[in-house]
Design an enzyme around this catalytic site. Structure first.
Site, PDB file in Angstrom:
ATOM      1  N   LYS A 106     -16.634 -25.295  30.977  1.00  0.00           N
ATOM      2  CA  LYS A 106     -15.472 -24.500  30.563  1.00  0.00           C
ATOM      3  C   LYS A 106     -15.096 -23.503  31.660  1.00  0.00           C
ATOM      4  O   LYS A 106     -13.919 -23.307  31.957  1.00  0.00           O
ATOM      5  CB  LYS A 106     -15.748 -23.778  29.240  1.00  0.00           C
ATOM      6  CG  LYS A 106     -15.831 -24.726  28.054  1.00  0.00           C
ATOM      7  CD  LYS A 106     -14.472 -25.377  27.754  1.00  0.00           C
ATOM      8  CE  LYS A 106     -14.555 -26.512  26.767  1.00  0.00           C
ATOM      9  NZ  LYS A 106     -13.308 -27.253  26.595  1.00  0.00           N
ATOM     10  N   TYR A 150     -22.522 -27.190  29.152  1.00  0.00           N
ATOM     11  CA  TYR A 150     -21.237 -27.122  28.438  1.00  0.00           C
ATOM     12  C   TYR A 150     -20.460 -25.877  28.869  1.00  0.00           C
ATOM     13  O   TYR A 150     -19.280 -25.951  29.228  1.00  0.00           O
ATOM     14  CB  TYR A 150     -21.462 -27.114  26.917  1.00  0.00           C
ATOM     15  CG  TYR A 150     -20.203 -26.763  26.153  1.00  0.00           C
ATOM     16  CD1 TYR A 150     -19.171 -27.685  26.017  1.00  0.00           C
ATOM     17  CD2 TYR A 150     -20.023 -25.484  25.599  1.00  0.00           C
ATOM     18  CE1 TYR A 150     -17.993 -27.352  25.335  1.00  0.00           C
ATOM     19  CE2 TYR A 150     -18.855 -25.155  24.922  1.00  0.00           C
ATOM     20  CZ  TYR A 150     -17.849 -26.086  24.794  1.00  0.00           C
ATOM     21  OH  TYR A 150     -16.686 -25.753  24.144  1.00  0.00           O
ATOM     22  N   SER A 193     -13.470 -21.241  25.926  1.00  0.00           N
ATOM     23  CA  SER A 193     -14.473 -20.832  24.952  1.00  0.00           C
ATOM     24  C   SER A 193     -15.052 -19.471  25.317  1.00  0.00           C
ATOM     25  O   SER A 193     -15.161 -19.125  26.507  1.00  0.00           O
ATOM     26  CB  SER A 193     -15.588 -21.879  24.966  1.00  0.00           C
ATOM     27  OG  SER A 193     -16.747 -21.374  24.355  1.00  0.00           O
TER      28      SER A 193
HETATM   29  P1  NAD Z   1     -13.848 -32.173  18.404  1.00  0.00           P
HETATM   30  O1  NAD Z   1     -14.987 -32.932  18.978  1.00  0.00           O
HETATM   31  O2  NAD Z   1     -13.668 -32.148  16.928  1.00  0.00           O
HETATM   32  O3  NAD Z   1     -12.474 -32.644  19.055  1.00  0.00           O
HETATM   33  C1  NAD Z   1     -12.393 -33.189  20.349  1.00  0.00           C
HETATM   34  C2  NAD Z   1     -11.624 -34.479  20.247  1.00  0.00           C
HETATM   35  O4  NAD Z   1     -11.498 -35.039  21.555  1.00  0.00           O
HETATM   36  C3  NAD Z   1     -12.313 -35.526  19.378  1.00  0.00           C
HETATM   37  O5  NAD Z   1     -11.365 -36.064  18.472  1.00  0.00           O
HETATM   38  C4  NAD Z   1     -12.796 -36.596  20.376  1.00  0.00           C
HETATM   39  O6  NAD Z   1     -12.778 -37.879  19.806  1.00  0.00           O
HETATM   40  C5  NAD Z   1     -11.792 -36.427  21.494  1.00  0.00           C
HETATM   41  N1  NAD Z   1     -12.284 -36.779  22.831  1.00  0.00           N
HETATM   42  C6  NAD Z   1     -13.458 -36.437  23.404  1.00  0.00           C
HETATM   43  N2  NAD Z   1     -13.528 -36.950  24.642  1.00  0.00           N
HETATM   44  C7  NAD Z   1     -12.372 -37.607  24.864  1.00  0.00           C
HETATM   45  C8  NAD Z   1     -11.855 -38.339  25.943  1.00  0.00           C
HETATM   46  N3  NAD Z   1     -12.551 -38.496  27.082  1.00  0.00           N
HETATM   47  N4  NAD Z   1     -10.623 -38.909  25.850  1.00  0.00           N
HETATM   48  C9  NAD Z   1      -9.904 -38.763  24.688  1.00  0.00           C
HETATM   49  N5  NAD Z   1     -10.361 -38.090  23.613  1.00  0.00           N
HETATM   50  C10 NAD Z   1     -11.576 -37.518  23.708  1.00  0.00           C
HETATM   51  O7  NAD Z   1     -13.970 -30.676  18.971  1.00  0.00           O
HETATM   52  P2  NAD Z   1     -13.162 -29.374  18.567  1.00  0.00           P
HETATM   53  O8  NAD Z   1     -14.102 -28.461  17.892  1.00  0.00           O
HETATM   54  O9  NAD Z   1     -11.896 -29.734  17.923  1.00  0.00           O
HETATM   55  O10 NAD Z   1     -12.901 -28.773  20.010  1.00  0.00           O
HETATM   56  C11 NAD Z   1     -11.677 -28.942  20.702  1.00  0.00           C
HETATM   57  C12 NAD Z   1     -11.757 -28.205  22.023  1.00  0.00           C
HETATM   58  O11 NAD Z   1     -12.057 -26.831  21.776  1.00  0.00           O
HETATM   59  C13 NAD Z   1     -12.859 -28.712  22.956  1.00  0.00           C
HETATM   60  O12 NAD Z   1     -12.355 -28.653  24.270  1.00  0.00           O
HETATM   61  C14 NAD Z   1     -13.976 -27.714  22.760  1.00  0.00           C
HETATM   62  O13 NAD Z   1     -14.794 -27.625  23.897  1.00  0.00           O
HETATM   63  C15 NAD Z   1     -13.181 -26.442  22.550  1.00  0.00           C
HETATM   64  N6  NAD Z   1     -13.920 -25.399  21.825  1.00  0.00           N
HETATM   65  C16 NAD Z   1     -14.419 -25.682  20.574  1.00  0.00           C
HETATM   66  C17 NAD Z   1     -15.133 -24.691  19.889  1.00  0.00           C
HETATM   67  C18 NAD Z   1     -15.723 -24.974  18.535  1.00  0.00           C
HETATM   68  O14 NAD Z   1     -16.595 -24.221  18.091  1.00  0.00           O
HETATM   69  N7  NAD Z   1     -15.301 -26.001  17.810  1.00  0.00           N
HETATM   70  C19 NAD Z   1     -15.309 -23.417  20.460  1.00  0.00           C
HETATM   71  C20 NAD Z   1     -14.763 -23.162  21.709  1.00  0.00           C
HETATM   72  C21 NAD Z   1     -14.061 -24.153  22.395  1.00  0.00           C
END
Ligand code: NAD
Ligand code: UDP
Length: 338
Positions: free
Chosen positions: A154, A150, A126
């Site tokens: 990362k 958070y 991120s």
């Molecule tokens: P999201 O919450 O929609 O997707 C994460 C998925 O992981 C969910 O489906 C959740 O059910 C699953 N999950 C969580 N913990 C788990 C576990 N212990 N075991 C199995 N499944 C698990 O989030 P997203 O926005 O799709 O983000 C995906 C990745 O990208 C994450 O690592 C997040 O930190 C990173 N990220 C997201 C953003 C953003 O703005 N959306 C920005 C930068 C980085």
């Protein structure tokens, strides 16, 4: 035989869009998700979009037995690790849960991968690892810091990946630093649908547009930016998904890792995004100016050059397209996965 990829968190927002992009690119995907932040109906919707059944394991990335079972049952060529907790506010209230899931999840996964002889990994990092950027646009070489538990997880994960790679050169890891993913798939069948009041700007505006929230609170209008409101690099989630396909392809072809920003290189203010969304939904959306949100940088947008050079990645969707696709997803609510 098609290259087989395990997607942890593959039912989530970015994971589900990447699943579709990978299937379109000819990869075979297996989804591992514990549905802590995804609707159980997502796999059915993915089947509808791709026209093929979804290979799903409902389980936790912290469950080593579950991971070992997946690696034994299938020949996995690579893993994309999306699964994590992602709410900045929640991480401040409950930091240990974030350390356990985000850091513990990565370590457990990498141990299971190593045991199975799988060394190709794409990791969801991120732009939060840049903290409050000193210079814009932000290159990958910018100083690293964090403003929340958070963000700390990362940064810690990136360091764990670097140390594992230093100890064992077989690792080929693509570290992708996402800027601000927004928008939804053109089908309107998958998108971002936070269960609670959203923390992030675009999903909040979407709920105002849908009439579920009365108005947007704009966090500060006295930043040194074009109109005083915070500036970010919004990237269409389908562009981001395409970036994962390129990252995976590069890892498998080059057998070497990379660390890149995934952004557009263009910064938009809160009021510019609100204007664009108002255009997309066809009415002026109400807002009020409130205090700054603690820890928010004034502006953050990517230097996208390295991703272009290393992966051939270039985002193609405009801000108007991001807003229109979000509004299309919100408007097709009746079909949302339950
Ligand atoms: P999201 O919450 O929609 O997707 C994460 C998925 O992981 C969910 O489906 C959740 O059910 C699953 N999950 C969580 N913990 C788990 C576990 N212990 N075991 C199995 N499944 C698990 O989030 P997203 O926005 O799709 O983000 C995906 C990745 O990208 C994450 O690592 C997040 O930190 C990173 N990220 C997201 C953003 C953003 O703005 N959306 C920005 C930068 C980085
Ligand atoms: N923001 C806002 N009101 C909201 C949510 C966010 O004014 O209800 C602002 C926030 O201060 C920042 C921008 O919108 O300038 C993007 O915030 P978001 O939380 O989406 O992304 P991040 O700050 O994590 O990059």
């Amino acid at each position: 035989m098609a290259t087989r990829v395990l997607l942890t968190g593959g039912a989530g927002y970015i994971g589900s869009h990447t699943y579709v992009a990978l299937c379109e690119a000819g990869y075979e995907c297996i989804v591992l998700d514990n549905f802590s932040n995804a609707a159980h109906g997502v796999p059915d919707v993915l089947e509808k979009i791709t026209g093929a059944p979804v290979q799903l394991v409902e389980g936790d990335v912290l469950d080593r037995g579950c991971l070992d079972h997946i690696f034994h049952a299938h020949h996995i060529d690579a893993v994309i690790h999306f699964a994590a907790l992602k709410s900045v506010g929640e991480s401040i209230a409950n930091p240990l849960a974030y350390m356990q899931c985000n850091i513990g999840g990565l370590v457990t996964l990498m141990q299971a991968m190593k045991a199975a002889g799988v060394y190709h990994l794409v990791f969801s990092s991120s732009a939060s690892v840049y903290g409050n950027p000193e210079a814009l646009p932000v290159p990958e070489t910018a100083p690293l810091s964090y403003a929340s538990p958070y963000g700390y997880t990362k940064l810690a994960c990136e360091q764990i990946i670097a140390q594992a790679g230093a100890a064992d050169p077989k690792w080929a890891v693509g570290v992708l630093r996402y800027f601000n993913p927004v928008g939804a798939h053109p089908s309107g069948l998958i998108g971002e649908d936070p269960k609670d009041v959203p923390n992030n700007l675009m999903p909040y505006i979407a709920k105002v547009a849908a009439g579920e929230l009365p108005q947007l609170s704009v966090f500060g209008n006295d930043y040194p930016t074009q109109d005083g409101t915070g500036v970010r690099d919004y990237i269409h989630v389908c562009d981001l998904a395409a970036g994962h396909v390129l990252s995976l392809k590069s890892l498998l072809e080059e057998n070497a890792g990379h660390l890149v920003n995934l952004g557009t290189g263009q910064g938009y203010s809160v009021l510019e995004l609100l204007d664009a969304y108002s255009k997309a939904c066809g009415r002026d959306l109400p807002y009020q100016i409130v205090e700054r949100r603690p820890g928010d940088p004034a502006a953050s947008f990517a230097d996208p050059q390295r991703a272009r050079d290393v992966l051939g990645f270039q985002a193609s969707h405009s801000l108007d397209e991001m807003c229109a696709s979000s509004w299309h997803w919100i408007n097709t609510g009746a079909q949302k996965p339950g």
